[in-house]
Write a protein that holds these residues in place. Sequence first.
Motif, PDB file in Angstrom:
ATOM      1  N   LYS A 157      14.454   2.947  -2.629  1.00  0.00           N
ATOM      2  CA  LYS A 157      13.163   3.506  -2.228  1.00  0.00           C
ATOM      3  C   LYS A 157      12.491   2.464  -2.314  1.00  0.00           C
ATOM      4  N   LEU A 158      11.829   2.630  -1.339  1.00  0.00           N
ATOM      5  CA  LEU A 158      10.999   1.593  -0.467  1.00  0.00           C
ATOM      6  C   LEU A 158       9.581   1.068  -1.846  1.00  0.00           C
ATOM      7  N   GLY A 159       8.550   2.553  -2.499  1.00  0.00           N
ATOM      8  CA  GLY A 159       8.344   2.307  -3.068  1.00  0.00           C
ATOM      9  C   GLY A 159       8.584   2.334  -4.459  1.00  0.00           C
ATOM     10  N   GLU A 160       9.906   2.601  -4.771  1.00  0.00           N
ATOM     11  CA  GLU A 160      10.239   2.116  -6.532  1.00  0.00           C
ATOM     12  C   GLU A 160      10.255   0.173  -6.385  1.00  0.00           C
ATOM     13  N   ALA A 161      11.647   0.109  -5.039  1.00  0.00           N
ATOM     14  CA  ALA A 161      11.320  -1.419  -4.652  1.00  0.00           C
ATOM     15  C   ALA A 161      10.036  -2.073  -5.092  1.00  0.00           C
ATOM     16  N   ALA A 162       8.821  -1.219  -4.756  1.00  0.00           N
ATOM     17  CA  ALA A 162       7.221  -2.313  -4.581  1.00  0.00           C
ATOM     18  C   ALA A 162       7.231  -1.818  -5.857  1.00  0.00           C
ATOM     19  N   ASP A 163       7.304  -1.146  -6.701  1.00  0.00           N
ATOM     20  CA  ASP A 163       7.088  -1.608  -7.838  1.00  0.00           C
ATOM     21  C   ASP A 163       7.563  -2.320  -9.196  1.00  0.00           C
ATOM     22  N   HIS A 164       8.739  -2.724  -8.239  1.00  0.00           N
ATOM     23  CA  HIS A 164       9.798  -3.300  -9.753  1.00  0.00           C
ATOM     24  C   HIS A 164       9.414  -4.888  -9.411  1.00  0.00           C
ATOM     25  N   VAL A 165       9.036  -5.065  -8.642  1.00  0.00           N
ATOM     26  CA  VAL A 165       8.674  -6.926  -7.504  1.00  0.00           C
ATOM     27  C   VAL A 165       6.812  -6.975  -8.539  1.00  0.00           C
ATOM     28  N   ARG A 166       6.050  -5.894  -8.322  1.00  0.00           N
ATOM     29  CA  ARG A 166       4.654  -5.818  -9.240  1.00  0.00           C
ATOM     30  C   ARG A 166       5.082  -5.922 -10.332  1.00  0.00           C
ATOM     31  N   ALA A 167       6.076  -5.041 -11.103  1.00  0.00           N
ATOM     32  CA  ALA A 167       6.493  -5.298 -12.834  1.00  0.00           C
ATOM     33  C   ALA A 167       7.204  -6.656 -12.772  1.00  0.00           C
ATOM     34  N   VAL A 168       7.791  -7.223 -12.162  1.00  0.00           N
ATOM     35  CA  VAL A 168       8.328  -8.312 -12.661  1.00  0.00           C
ATOM     36  C   VAL A 168       7.654  -9.897 -11.603  1.00  0.00           C
ATOM     37  N   ARG A 169       7.060  -9.597 -11.150  1.00  0.00           N
ATOM     38  CA  ARG A 169       5.606 -10.266 -10.859  1.00  0.00           C
ATOM     39  C   ARG A 169       6.544 -11.890 -10.290  1.00  0.00           C
ATOM     40  N   PRO A 170       7.343 -11.933  -9.363  1.00  0.00           N
ATOM     41  CA  PRO A 170       8.148 -13.119  -9.585  1.00  0.00           C
ATOM     42  C   PRO A 170       7.252 -14.427  -8.121  1.00  0.00           C
ATOM     43  N   GLY A 171       7.947 -15.458  -8.712  1.00  0.00           N
ATOM     44  CA  GLY A 171       6.734 -16.000  -7.615  1.00  0.00           C
ATOM     45  C   GLY A 171       7.547 -15.973  -6.055  1.00  0.00           C
ATOM     46  N   ARG A 172       8.504 -15.320  -6.022  1.00  0.00           N
ATOM     47  CA  ARG A 172       9.499 -15.255  -4.407  1.00  0.00           C
ATOM     48  C   ARG A 172      10.461 -14.111  -4.456  1.00  0.00           C
ATOM     49  N   VAL A 173      10.301 -13.616  -3.517  1.00  0.00           N
ATOM     50  CA  VAL A 173      11.926 -12.419  -3.428  1.00  0.00           C
ATOM     51  C   VAL A 173      12.923 -12.500  -1.625  1.00  0.00           C
ATOM     52  N   ILE A 174      13.496 -12.687  -2.449  1.00  0.00           N
ATOM     53  CA  ILE A 174      14.551 -13.398  -1.516  1.00  0.00           C
ATOM     54  C   ILE A 174      15.666 -11.116  -1.578  1.00  0.00           C
ATOM     55  N   GLN A 175      15.531 -10.606   0.311  1.00  0.00           N
ATOM     56  CA  GLN A 175      15.777  -9.708   0.418  1.00  0.00           C
ATOM     57  C   GLN A 175      17.483  -9.785  -0.203  1.00  0.00           C
ATOM     58  N   ILE A 176      18.817  -8.621  -0.785  1.00  0.00           N
ATOM     59  CA  ILE A 176      19.895  -8.651  -0.716  1.00  0.00           C
ATOM     60  C   ILE A 176      19.642  -7.027  -0.874  1.00  0.00           C
ATOM     61  N   HIS A 177      21.106  -6.730  -0.620  1.00  0.00           N
ATOM     62  CA  HIS A 177      21.599  -5.902  -0.285  1.00  0.00           C
ATOM     63  C   HIS A 177      21.057  -4.288   0.761  1.00  0.00           C
ATOM     64  N   GLU A 178      20.834  -5.423   1.720  1.00  0.00           N
ATOM     65  CA  GLU A 178      20.072  -4.613   2.924  1.00  0.00           C
ATOM     66  C   GLU A 178      20.965  -4.501   4.242  1.00  0.00           C
ATOM     67  N   LEU A 179      22.506  -4.594   3.919  1.00  0.00           N
ATOM     68  CA  LEU A 179      23.000  -4.427   5.277  1.00  0.00           C
ATOM     69  C   LEU A 179      23.387  -2.666   6.424  1.00  0.00           C
ATOM     70  N   MET A 180      23.000  -1.487   5.063  1.00  0.00           N
ATOM     71  CA  MET A 180      22.584  -0.384   5.389  1.00  0.00           C
ATOM     72  C   MET A 180      20.913  -0.168   6.364  1.00  0.00           C
ATOM     73  N   LEU A 181      20.570  -1.457   6.171  1.00  0.00           N
ATOM     74  CA  LEU A 181      19.379  -1.365   7.401  1.00  0.00           C
ATOM     75  C   LEU A 181      19.832  -2.130   8.638  1.00  0.00           C
ATOM     76  N   SER A 182      18.831  -1.486   9.856  1.00  0.00           N
ATOM     77  CA  SER A 182      19.613  -2.233  11.001  1.00  0.00           C
ATOM     78  C   SER A 182      17.574  -3.717  11.005  1.00  0.00           C
ATOM     79  N   GLU A 183      18.261  -4.689  11.967  1.00  0.00           N
ATOM     80  CA  GLU A 183      17.581  -6.012  12.007  1.00  0.00           C
ATOM     81  C   GLU A 183      15.963  -5.206  11.403  1.00  0.00           C
ATOM     82  N   LEU A 184      15.783  -4.330  12.473  1.00  0.00           N
ATOM     83  CA  LEU A 184      13.856  -3.924  12.514  1.00  0.00           C
ATOM     84  C   LEU A 184      13.566  -3.693  11.459  1.00  0.00           C
ATOM     85  N   GLY A 185      14.779  -2.298  10.862  1.00  0.00           N
ATOM     86  CA  GLY A 185      14.395  -2.569   9.161  1.00  0.00           C
ATOM     87  C   GLY A 185      14.189  -3.285   7.938  1.00  0.00           C
TER      88      GLY A 185
END
Length: 214
Positions: A157-185
């Motif tokens: 869920k997009l909102g949960e992903a955002a909250d996860h990034v905010r909590a971890v506070r990494p220097g950078r994020v790389i998308q994984i597990h993205e295969l079920m999204l189209s290129e536009l998604g």
Amino acid sequence: MELTKYAHACVALEKDGTRVVIDPGTLTPAAAEAVGRADAVLITHDHFDHFDEKLVAAALETRPGLRVYGTAAVAAALGSHGGRVRAVAAGDSFTVGSFAFTVHGRSHAVIHADLPCPDNVGYLVDGGAVYHPGDAYSRPGVPVRTLLLPTSGPWTKLGEAADHVRAVRPGRVIQIHELMLSELGQVSTARFLGEEGLTGVPVERLEPGTAVEV
């Protein structure tokens, strides 16, 4: 270290001549190539898109130096192979060459109340250089430089992903597990979550086969 992004949840890490592959599943076309050059394979959980059981089992038979780490279900599926397959859980730590790993998290994210939640672990690399959470937004509790972020699937869920990034506070994020999204998604998700979106952290979308320094 160098990180190579493969399709879906699979990545390879290489440093000082040691190569580790995480989550080579059946949705990763180049999984055999990735595993074929690995010193160790790490599995977050036993779903097919993260764990190609036949591929890993065959590699254990033909490559006597290969080691595999995963949940108890993964270890049971593969067998011991003379101690080269090790079950790990939250709180465990181990090394592969010059890599140091700690294990975090316990359960797969909830898809639906009617479906079971298998064990799921995340792997923190070298004290916080990289974190691969598998299929959960579990948090390692330490600073993370590069967070591998699942962005598609029946549990995400997009909102949960955002909250996860905010909590971890990494220097950078790389998308994984993205295969079920189209290129536009995938592009849209990176924008929503990225530096000018909900988290303020750069979100990178890497094509399979791309290698970056992390």
